[in-house]
Design an enzyme around this catalytic site. Sequence first.
Site, PDB file in Angstrom:
ATOM      1  N   SER A 160       6.652 -11.443  -5.004  1.00 41.54           N
ATOM      2  CA  SER A 160       6.265 -10.365  -5.856  1.00 41.54           C
ATOM      3  C   SER A 160       7.186 -10.344  -6.851  1.00 41.54           C
ATOM      4  O   SER A 160       6.673  -9.671  -7.822  1.00 41.54           O
ATOM      5  CB  SER A 160       5.816  -9.287  -5.172  1.00 41.54           C
ATOM      6  OG  SER A 160       5.143  -9.208  -4.111  1.00 41.54           O
ATOM      7  N   ALA A 185       0.817  -1.365  -0.081  1.00 36.52           N
ATOM      8  CA  ALA A 185      -0.098   0.117  -0.089  1.00 36.52           C
ATOM      9  C   ALA A 185       0.850   1.329  -0.073  1.00 36.52           C
ATOM     10  O   ALA A 185       0.498   1.967  -0.857  1.00 36.52           O
ATOM     11  CB  ALA A 185      -0.843   0.117   1.139  1.00 36.52           C
ATOM     12  N   HIS A 192      -6.341   8.235   9.744  1.00 39.14           N
ATOM     13  CA  HIS A 192      -6.166   8.365  11.169  1.00 39.14           C
ATOM     14  C   HIS A 192      -6.778   9.656  11.970  1.00 39.14           C
ATOM     15  O   HIS A 192      -6.804  10.784  10.966  1.00 39.14           O
ATOM     16  CB  HIS A 192      -4.981   8.395  11.906  1.00 39.14           C
ATOM     17  CG  HIS A 192      -4.199   6.924  11.623  1.00 39.14           C
ATOM     18  ND1 HIS A 192      -4.863   5.719  11.026  1.00 39.14           N
ATOM     19  CD2 HIS A 192      -2.906   6.459  11.896  1.00 39.14           C
ATOM     20  CE1 HIS A 192      -4.045   4.729  11.012  1.00 39.14           C
ATOM     21  NE2 HIS A 192      -2.755   5.330  11.479  1.00 39.14           N
ATOM     22  N   LYS A 227       5.470   4.277  20.707  1.00 41.50           N
ATOM     23  CA  LYS A 227       6.269   5.180  19.768  1.00 41.50           C
ATOM     24  C   LYS A 227       5.929   6.537  19.896  1.00 41.50           C
ATOM     25  O   LYS A 227       6.757   7.312  19.699  1.00 41.50           O
ATOM     26  CB  LYS A 227       5.627   4.486  18.351  1.00 41.50           C
ATOM     27  CG  LYS A 227       6.272   3.031  18.264  1.00 41.50           C
ATOM     28  CD  LYS A 227       5.717   2.538  16.769  1.00 41.50           C
ATOM     29  CE  LYS A 227       5.905   1.214  16.668  1.00 41.50           C
ATOM     30  NZ  LYS A 227       5.179   0.766  15.193  1.00 41.50           N
ATOM     31  N   CYS A 237       3.295   6.806  11.707  1.00 44.70           N
ATOM     32  CA  CYS A 237       2.127   7.719  11.050  1.00 44.70           C
ATOM     33  C   CYS A 237       1.173   8.441  11.898  1.00 44.70           C
ATOM     34  O   CYS A 237       1.196   9.526  12.051  1.00 44.70           O
ATOM     35  CB  CYS A 237       1.014   6.680  10.272  1.00 44.70           C
ATOM     36  SG  CYS A 237       0.672   5.274  11.274  1.00 44.70           S
TER      37      CYS A 237
END
Length: 375
Positions: free
Chosen positions: A76, A49, A282, A253, A169
């Site tokens: 892949s 992604a 988010h 984190k 993130c």
Amino acid sequence: MQAAAAVRHPHLLAPSPCRARQHRRAPSTVRMALREDGPSVAIVGATGAVGQEFLRVITDRDFPYRSLRLLASERSAGKRLAFEDQEYTVQDLAAPGVFDGVDIALFSAGGSVSRKYGPAAVAGGAVVVDNSSAFRMDPDVPLVIPEVNPEAMANVRLGQGAIVANPNCSTIICLMAATPLHRHAKVLRMVVSTYQAASGAGAAAMEELKLQTQEVLEGKAPTCNIFKQQYAFNIFSHNAPVLENGYNEEEMKMVKETRKIWNDKDVKVTATCIRVPVMRAHAESVNLQFEKSLDEDTAREILRAAPGVTIIDDRAANRFPTPLEVSDKDDVAVGRIRQDLSLEDNRGLDIFVCGDQIRKGAALNAVQIAEMLLK
């Protein structure tokens, strides 16, 4: 055909200054960033992604490259991917010489992959921009949000081999909004509650959320391969491992990364991270306690001037940031800006922040770091 690696060019064309766009270009717009004076770029995890988002961001921002190498696992390898009117063959990351001639390597394939192959890329002279947690807390590795702490990259140069870490993130999305206020009034304590999308767990988690939603609506038992419980129409504590102190890894984190990015070991941070059935953006509730007074009107003006931040804060219409509204967007949106009534002298604020986890929370931030290397 697979673009071949070329010799290094000592002078690279600097792109336009780091910028954040609230709206992406229409998918039909053709953008060509392939140019001889750009760096040679490798993308590790190209079929995932974030890897796919790397490619979209490169196009959207006209990031210059003279060659592009798409790398992934053996599973892949051999896949064909079309990008900017060319077709590329995905190469096996474990094959010999895959980083030969590479200037910038964008990694998003998990911490174990980064730890195994990142040093090999660096040894060949590449600057690795790593999206995993593998190197974030290494004192010798810059942890960078370009709008927040670009000075951390002062000693990183193309051709000299180095690792630059992308923050988590949730940390990126939070600090995009909190840092401009921190610069003005100094944050003493930050309390964060996150509402995190499926994309944070990868493409397979996004597909499982779609599948579960369909299964539950059809009265079937949900498929739980990625998560250990039903995700559709449910929320639960973030699926990261829970540590001995009761916090999970995702929460710690935020604590550790905030202190490193702000270069402030004394700032108090606590977080509760929750997984919600949203696809790719988010949301975070953030409470800030300041050393100095900061009223909400001044806070709005500060945030309005902050790069990469959009304010959505219409009390009359009860309109504030939503994950849907920021999905596939560059900017982090901030709203519900209000004084914390539990603190005196305007020394506290509550804000609500939303940001696209795949974009600014990962791929966009990494490409912005790469842009800084060209300046």
